[in-house]
Design an enzyme around this catalytic site. Structure first.
Site, PDB file in Angstrom:
ATOM      1  N   HIS A   1       0.844  -1.198   0.000  1.00 39.67           N
ATOM      2  CA  HIS A   1       0.000   0.000   0.000  1.00 39.67           C
ATOM      3  C   HIS A   1       0.881   1.250   0.000  1.00 39.67           C
ATOM      4  O   HIS A   1       1.816   1.361   0.805  1.00 39.67           O
ATOM      5  CB  HIS A   1      -0.855   0.051   1.271  1.00 39.67           C
ATOM      6  CG  HIS A   1      -2.079  -0.794   1.236  1.00 39.67           C
ATOM      7  ND1 HIS A   1      -2.073  -2.149   1.488  1.00 39.67           N
ATOM      8  CD2 HIS A   1      -3.375  -0.467   0.995  1.00 39.67           C
ATOM      9  CE1 HIS A   1      -3.306  -2.612   1.411  1.00 39.67           C
ATOM     10  NE2 HIS A   1      -4.120  -1.620   1.109  1.00 39.67           N
TER      11      HIS A   1
ATOM     12  N   ASN B   1       7.969  -3.870   3.680  1.00 39.38           N
ATOM     13  CA  ASN B   1       6.552  -3.559   3.813  1.00 39.38           C
ATOM     14  C   ASN B   1       5.979  -3.951   5.168  1.00 39.38           C
ATOM     15  O   ASN B   1       5.204  -3.200   5.762  1.00 39.38           O
ATOM     16  CB  ASN B   1       5.779  -4.277   2.693  1.00 39.38           C
ATOM     17  CG  ASN B   1       4.299  -3.996   2.725  1.00 39.38           C
ATOM     18  OD1 ASN B   1       3.877  -2.855   2.891  1.00 39.38           O
ATOM     19  ND2 ASN B   1       3.498  -5.035   2.584  1.00 39.38           N
TER      20      ASN B   1
END
Length: 651
Positions: A447, A484
C-alpha cells in the site's frame, strides 16, 4: 451439539437478551427479514464488556467461543465453530480488568442463506492461565482459522476436532462463563442484538444505544454502560459475495480454464468453460443470481479472447489473404473478473485544505506526457475515500498517493484484502494480480496510502468503506516483505497511532515510489512486458505545529539490497543504479530514514507543497541512498526499535 446448554442451566435465566431498534444502533443495517436464496448471511461479534470478576486468579484469558448451525443447499445442517482470544486480552492481569473491547470478530459468513432458522451459541469465558493452556487455546484458534466461517467445504473437516476441543476447554474447573447466549433465530432478521449479564428488570433495553464509533453500549444519557458484562452482535445480509474467488472448487475450475487458454488449447478451453458453469451453478457457496452474474463476466472475457483469434485480412504480394496471427490468450485473475462492477460514489479524494491551510497535490509538470488519464476524460486524478492517486503511464505505478488522516475520527475495522483494478482507467494501464503472482514475485502488494490512514469517519461503515478503497492496484507498488511488513510499517504505525490517533491530530501524508529510468528489471516478464521495480520509497508528513504553522518532514527507504539478495531483479542492472555513487566510508545504514523534502524532490522530479522543516541535512544524495537501504540482516519483527531519529516531529 450444545456446549453451553448445561452451563446455562446453572446460571440465572434472567440475563437480558434483545434486538436493538434501528434508531438506537449504527446506521446502515436496519432490521429486515432475510429471504431464502436471495442473499448471503454474515454474523459478527462487534464488542464485548468484561469485568474484574476473578480476583483470585492472577492472570487469565478472556476467550470467546461460538457455535453456529445453519441449513445448506442439500438440506443438511452445516456447523461453524470459532475460538478466539483477542491479542490485547491475552494473559490479562485480573486486577486491571474493566474493558470494553471492539473486536468485530466474524462468527459466520458470507454464506448463502437457504431459509429456515439459525442456531447460535456464543460464550465469553475466563480461562485461568496455565503452562499447558496457552498452546491449547492457540491450537483451537488456529483450527478455527483453518476451518473458517464462510466456506462449507473448508469448515467440515474441522468441525468435530473443534467441538471436542471446545468441550474439553469449557468443562474444567479453571474455566468460567462470564456471559453467553444460546438461542435459535427462526425468522432471521438483520440488525444489532445485545446479551447482558443483568436482570431484565434492572435495565430498560429501549434506552440502550450502540455507539456508531466502537459498538460499545451507551445508556440514555450517552454514557458508557460499565456495571455488567455484555456482548453486541450484528447480523448482516449482502446480495454479492466479494470473496467468490476463494471458493476452492470454483478457483480450481477457473484456473484450469485459464491455463488451457494461455497454452492455446482452445477446444479444451471451451469444454472447461462449460464445466466451470456446472460447478458455479451447483456450488453450495453461491446464490444462483451471483453464480449467473460471475459466470456471465467470465464467459464474455473468454469470448473476447477467442474472437481475437479470428482471421485478419493482410496483403501478400498484392493479394488480400486471411491469416490467423499468433497471439497468447489471457484471462485475468479470478479475483479481477468482476472489476467491471465497481462503485465509486462518494469518493471524495484528497482534500488540499484539510488542515485549514492549503497543502496542494504534488506538481507533476516534469511528467506531463506520462500521466494516465481517466477513460474519456482529460482528468488524471483518481479519487478514492480520503485519498487520491496519479499514475505513471509508462511505469503503471503511482507517482504519489496523497491522503488525509483524522486521528480523532479513526475507527477500527476489518481488513478486506479485496484487491482489484480501477475500471475508470484502461485495463492495461495498471498492473493487477498477474504481477504479484508471477514467478520470483517474492514481494507484497505494498500500500502507498496505508489502509488504516483513511480508516476514519463519523460512522464505522464510512471508515470500513474508506479502508476497502485502498485495495486498488493503483495504490500498490511491489515491496519486499522485510520492508513492507516491518520497518516501513513501523514508520506508518508511528505516524498514525503514536501521533495522529493518540493525540487526535489531523495530518496530510504524501507517499510514493521514486520512479527512475535506472530502476532494475524484474526477473519475470509480465504479459510479455519487462517490469522495472522501484527501489526507493518516500513519505512526506504535513502537520500544523502548535495548531497554526505548517510544517513538513520527509522519510526515505530503499529495498535495493532486499531485491538483490532475494533473486527478484536482474542484478547486472544494479551497476547503472550505482555507477554515479563515488567511493565513501561505510557507516550505520539503519541510523536514520529521515531526509529533507528537497532530497525527495531531487530524486523524484516532483514538486511538493512548501512548508517549514525542522530537520536539516546537507549530506549528498548518493550517501543518503546508501544510508536508507534496508538490509536482509536487520532484526526481524515489529518489536525491534529501529530508531527513526525523527527530529522535533511533535505534531
Amino acid at each position: 451439539m450444545s456446549i453451553l446448554e448445561g452451563i446455562f442451566e446453572k446460571k440465572s435465566t434472567s440475563w437480558t437478551y434483545s434486538p436493538i431498534a434501528a434508531q438506537q444502533a449504527p446506521a446502515g443495517n436496519p432490521p429486515q427479514q432475510l429471504l431464502p436464496d436471495r442473499c448471503y448471511l454474515h454474523v459478527f461479534l462487534r464488542s464485548m464488556k468484561i469485568l474484574n470478576t476473578r480476583e483470585l486468579w492472577k492472570n487469565y484469558y478472556p476467550t470467546t467461543h461460538s457455535h453456529i448451525e445453519l441449513g445448506d443447499i442439500s438440506g443438511k445442517t452445516a456447523n461453524f465453530n470459532t475460538v478466539t482470544t483477542p491479542g490485547n486480552l491475552q494473559a490479562i492481569d485480573a486486577a486491571h480488568v474493566d474493558l470494553i473491547v471492539n473486536i468485530s470478530q466474524r462468527l459466520l459468513g458470507p454464506v448463502p442463506y437457504r431459509g429456515g432458522g439459525l442456531k447460535l451459541e456464543i460464550g465469553l469465558f475466563s480461562i485461568k492461565e496455565q503452562d499447558l493452556l496457552k498452546p491449547f487455546v492457540s491450537l483451537l484458534s488456529n483450527l478455527s482459522t483453518l476451518g473458517g466461517v464462510s466456506f462449507l467445504s473448508a469448515a467440515l473437516p474441522y468441525a468435530k476436532p473443534l467441538e471436542d476441543g471446545i468441550s474439553l476447554l469449557t468443562n474444567t474447573a479453571d474455566t468460567r462463563l462470564e456471559i453467553g447466549l444460546n438461542t435459535e433465530f427462526k425468522d432471521l432478521t438483520t440488525g444489532y442484538y445485545v446479551v447482558m449479564r443483568k436482570d431484565v428488570d434492572e435495565i430498560n433495553i429501549n434506552e440502550v444505544h450502540v455507539s456508531p464509533n466502537d459498538y460499545r453500549l451507551l445508556d440514555k444519557h450517552g454514557k458508557t454502560i460499565k456495571d455488567a458484562p455484555y456482548m453486541v452482535l450484528e447480523i448482516m445480509a449482502s446480495t454479492t459475495r466479494e470473496d467468490y474467488y476463494n471458493i476452492p472448487e470454483v478457483a480450481a475450475s477457473y484456473n484450469s480454464l485459464r491455463s488451457l487458454l494461455a497454452t492455446g488449447k482452445t477446444d479444451e478451453a471451451k469444454a472447461a468453460l462449460e464445466n466451470l458453469k456446472r460447478v458455479m451453478y451447483n456450488s453450495p457457496e453461491l446464490i444462483f443470481s451471483d453464480s449467473k452474474e460471475i459466470f456471465k463476466k467470465i464467459s464474455q472475457q473468454v469470448s473476447e479472447q477467442l474472437e481475437s483469434l479470428s482471421p485478419t485480412k493482410v496483403s501478400i504480394n498484392g493479394q488480400l489473404e486471411s491469416l490467423t496471427l499468433p497471439k497468447q490468450l489471457f484471462l485475468p485473475e479470478l479475483s479481477e473478473v468482476l472489476e467491471g462492477v465497481q462503485h465509486y460514489e462518494g469518493y471524495n479524494g484528497y482534500q488540499e485544505n484539510f488542515l485549514g491551510v492549503k497543502v496542494a497535490r504534488p506538481d507533476l509538470n516534469k511528467y506531463q506526457g506520462d500521466i494516465t488519464c481517466l477513460t474519456g476524460s482529460a482528468s488524471t486524478v483518481l479519487n478514492y475515500l480520503n485519498y487520491s492517486v496519479e499514475l505513471s503511464s509508462s511505469r503503471k505505478f503511482p507517482f504519489y498517493s496523497a491522503s488525509n488522516i483524522n486521528g480523532a475520527a479513526f475507527k477500527k475495522a476489518e481488513r478486506s484484502d479485496r484487491w482489484r483494478r480501477d475500471t475508470r482507467i484502461a485495463f492495461d494501464s495498471q498492473y493487477g494480480g498477474e504481477l504479484y503472482s508471477a514467478d520470483h514475485s517474492n514481494f507484497d502488494r505494498g500500500h502507498m496510502t496505508k489502509r488504516e490512514d483513511v480508516q476514519w469517519g463519523d460512522q464505522i461503515g464510512i471508515a470500513e468503506r474508506a479502508a476497502d478503497s485502498t485495495f486498488f492496484f493503483t495504490n500498490a507498488v511491489p515491496q519486499h516483505a522485510r520492508l513492507n511488513q516491518r520497518i516501513w510499517r513501523k514508520l506508518e504505525d508511528y505516524i498514525l497511532h503514536t501521533e495522529a490517533v493518540k493525540n487526535g491530530y489531523k495530518i496530510s501524508v504524501i507517499t510514493g515510489p521514486v520512479l527512475r529510468a535506472e530502476d532494475p528489471t524484474f526477473l519475470t516478464r509480465v504479459n510479455q512486458i519487462a517490469v522495472k521495480l522501484p527501489t526507493l520509497f518516500y513519505k512526506i508528513v504535513y502537520y500544523l505545529k502548535d495548531g497554526k504553522d505548517l510544517y513538513r518532514t520527509g522519510f526515505l527507504m530503499s529495498q535495493k539490497s532486499l531485491l538483490e539478495k532475494n533473486n527478484i531483479i536482474e542484478t547486472s542492472q544494479l551497476e547503472a543504479l550505482e555507477s554515479a555513487i563515488p567511493p565513501f566510508m561505510d557507516f550505520d545504514k539503519a541510523a536514520t530514514y529521515q531526509v529533507t523534502v528537497a532530497t525527495i524532490e531531487k530524486l523524484t522530479g516532483l514538486t511538493f507543497a512548501s512548508a517549514a522543516e525542522m530537520f536539516q541535512d546537507d549530506k549528498p544524495i548518493e550517501l543518503i541512498e546508501k544510508q536508507v537501504d534496508v538490509l536482509e540482516s536487520m532484526p526481524q519483527g515489529l518489536d525491534f526499535d529501529y530508531s527513526f531519529g525523527i527530529a522535533n516531529i511533535t505534531l
